[in-house]
Design a protein around this motif. Structure first.
Motif: not given
Ligand SMILES: [Fe+2]
Length: 181
Positions: A61-62, A65, A73, A96, A130
């Motif tokens: 999900h990240d 980043r 992001h 998200h 999250d």
């Molecule tokens: Fe995030």
């Protein structure tokens, strides 16, 4: 429809290859753990959940980043995943942020002109996990609410969306529906 999926190991390699720092990777592992715990509870409660998808979506999900820690992001993560043919997983990166971002707010934030709302059970569980995991630390729903209030102000519509997501996940997992914070 089930799209192409990497293995868990491949997903972890992708985070590293994309250039995510160790802190981001540890956060993704914490979100994976929490999201899978919620998915198991939902399943025991009679909800159909694709647990493999929850795990992979949480891990990735990240990934955006690696490009920016700003509000873009999610979109950047979606791009990285779509470039690799991972369209089903791209949605987890895109949807998200907060408790999702509707089109009107996306426009104001300079994001592409569309909704970024978690829609499937799996996407909702990952977006919620999250919020629960700040870095690698689990926080209460009250703490999440206060953080949102601090960052966005008490009247921001994101707070209503957060409460709704909380109620929905609580109902799915057979947990307490307590929204006062
Ligand atoms: Fe995030």
């Amino acid at each position: 429809m089930r799209g192409f999926r990497p293995t868990r190991e491949e997903a972890l390699s992708l985070l590293r290859e994309a250039g995510c720092g160790e802190g981001v990777i540890r956060h993704c592992l914490a979100v994976e753990r929490k999201a899978l715990e919620l998915a198991e509870r939902a399943e025991r409660n009679g909800v159909r959940v694709d647990r493999e998808l929850v795990g992979l979506g949480a891990l990735l999900h990240d990934v955006g980043r690696s490009v920016t820690h700003g509000v873009r992001h999610g979109v950047e993560g979606g791009r990285i995943l779509r470039e690799r043919g991972l369209h089903e997983l791209a949605r987890f990166a895109e949807n998200h942020l907060g408790a999702g971002i509707p089109r009107e707010e996306a426009r104001q934030l300079g994001l592409p002109d569309r909704d970024f709302l978690p829609s499937s059970v799996e996407e909702k569980l990952v977006a919620y996990a999250d919020k629960v995991m700040e870095g690698e630390e689990e926080v209460s729903f009250g703490q999440i609410l206060r953080r949102f209030e601090g960052e966005l102000g008490a009247n921001h519509p994101a707070l209503t969306r957060l409460r709704k997501l909380h109620e929905e996940v609580a109902r799915m997992t057979g947990g307490e529906v307590e929204v006062q914070g």
